[in-house]
Scaffold this active site. Structure first.
Site, PDB file in Angstrom:
ATOM      1  N   CYS A  26       0.610   0.077  -2.362  1.00 37.38           N
ATOM      2  CA  CYS A  26      -0.368  -0.681  -3.153  1.00 37.38           C
ATOM      3  C   CYS A  26       0.378  -1.585  -4.122  1.00 37.38           C
ATOM      4  O   CYS A  26       0.031  -1.681  -5.296  1.00 37.38           O
ATOM      5  CB  CYS A  26      -1.319   0.256  -3.897  1.00 37.38           C
TER       6      CYS A  26
ATOM      7  N   ASP B 157       1.668   7.006   2.836  1.00 36.92           N
ATOM      8  CA  ASP B 157       1.148   6.214   1.710  1.00 36.92           C
ATOM      9  C   ASP B 157       2.114   6.483   0.555  1.00 36.92           C
ATOM     10  O   ASP B 157       1.861   7.323  -0.303  1.00 36.92           O
ATOM     11  CB  ASP B 157      -0.269   6.648   1.375  1.00 36.92           C
TER      12      ASP B 157
END
Length: 427
Positions: free
Chosen positions: A380, A327
């Protein structure tokens, strides 16, 4: 109680905005710190939160409005201009009597300018109030701007470089969907520990009520501001806030099929590994370079083996990992609804630096994955150079890499947060 630059809840919001924009601190962290040191009741806490986030989301739009009534906005002290913007946000976007917002703006401008700019603030904010009554629609902003990019930047309150990036990358229709989403509050996400009897019962109740945007039976996304009644009856330890969009980006990669052990290389506070745990994925190890995040992870998930390390140079043996979960640090352009201060802090140079960092993390983490193992990549952000292009470049360099799945949150998503994820297999 801590004293603020200006009195009352609005003064606290003003200080939060200042610390975030001028001091570079994360807006949510600043808000948490400010509220923890105040004695405000729940209503005022909500008021402060709304002003902080609303102003940050709408700052460019509000400045466009103020520029109509200021002959030299750049000549005003920044704190006074900020007060005018915050008061204008209340007038134009909140259910607050206009006179109360005008009075606060005038009084604050006087305080910040030693009495010199109260008259100016009064005249400007009264004009803003009249404009709000008439309605500042799209046509108004088209008249105040030159060219499509400037209009979109003003109306959707987003820096021009981001507007141009999205127009070039996604086309007009999708770009406007993303622009509209980032000025709206994001969905409120919650996850329940359904191993607990009461939490499992609450989840079933929520499924029957069907008042959610999306759910997988364990996690739920609700419209901002909605909090289900059943949560009031649950112990705090059996449910938690969690972005549903972030969870979805991980879930679509089907982690129950991953080779183990799984290494969560950028673990943060452990939200992803708790999801993996709930799906029976084991064993899992976790690392993060930030000591505070790592401490929180160990405190909240003591059963997980966690250590301090950077994914840029992982202290793991070659071919020792079944799946590397990355991530990665990114520009965050997909979660501007939740973190609106980001759009005033990121620059194109930052993005270029992040792309290089992501590439290093991919390269070095790949070495730790054994043959037949996998690497999951998540961001993101809404930027092909950090997403599809980054992965395509990696695949081109590594003939032993095969793309298994690639996914992006749909632009029409009511979650108003956008993630990218990809799963790569090592042949």
């Amino acid at each position: 109680m801590k004293k603020f630059s200006l009195p009352g809840p609005r003064g606290l919001a003003f200080d939060c905005v200042t610390r975030s924009l001028d001091g570079g601190a994360d807006a949510q962290a600043v808000l948490d710190d400010a509220l923890s040191s105040s004695d405000l009741d729940q209503r005022d806490r909500g008021f402060v939160t709304e002003i902080l986030y609303g102003y940050l989301r709408m700052r460019i739009r509000l400045q466009t409005v103020l520029n109509c009534f200021l002959s030299n906005p750049d000549g005003l002290p920044a704190p006074v201009l900020r007060v005018l913007g915050m008061a204008s946000y209340e007038i134009m976007h909140m259910d607050v009597p206009a006179y109360a917002s005008v009075d606060w703006g005038v009084d604050s401008a006087k305080r910040l300018s030693r009495g010199k700019l109260g008259g100016l603030a009064n005249a400007v904010l009264r004009k803003v109030a009249r404009l709000a009554e008439d309605g500042a629609d799209e046509d108004f902003f088209r008249r105040q701007t030159q060219g499509d990019v400037e209009y979109l930047s003003a109306y959707y309150s987003c820096p021009e470089w981001i507007v141009e990036l999205w127009l070039d990358s996604y086309g007009r229709e999708k770009a406007e969907m993303y622009l509209d989403a980032q000025i709206c509050p994001p969905a409120a996400g919650f996850v329940l520990n359904t191993k607990d009897k009461e939490a499992r019962k609450a989840a079933l109740t929520l499924m029957e009520e069907n008042d959610f945007i999306e759910s997988d039976g364990q996690a739920f996304a609700f419209y901002s501001g909605y909090r289900p009644q059943v949560f009031k009856e649950l112990p705090k330890e059996v449910f938690a806030r969690q972005s549903y969009a972030a969870r979805e980006a991980l879930s679509v990669l089907e982690p129950v099929k991953w080779a183990v052990p799984v290494w969560d290389a950028c673990a943060g506070r452990g939200g992803k590994l708790r999801f993996l745990n709930s799906k029976g994925v084991s064993p899992i190890i976790a690392s993060d370079p930030h000591l505070r995040r790592l401490s929180a992870l160990k405190r909240e998930t003591p059963s997980i083996s966690a250590f301090r390390a950077s994914a840029i140079n992982p202290p793991l043996a070659y071919s020792s990992i079944g799946t590397a979960l990355l991530d990665v640090p990114c520009s965050g352009l997909g979660v501007l609804s939740r973190r609106p201060d980001t759009k005033f802090k990121r620059t194109p140079d930052d993005v270029a630096s992040l792309i290089r960092l992501q590439s290093k993390i991919l390269e070095n983490s790949w070495k730790t994955v054994r043959s037949g193992g996998r690497m999951a990549y998540i961001t993101c952000t809404l930027n092909p150079a950090e997403n599809e292009v980054q992965i395509a470049s990696f695949l081109k360099k590594h003939k032993d890499a095969k793309l298994v799945k690639e996914w992006t949150t749909p632009p029409e998503s009511e979650l108003r947060e956008f993630f990218y994820s990809a799963l790569i297999e090592k042949n």
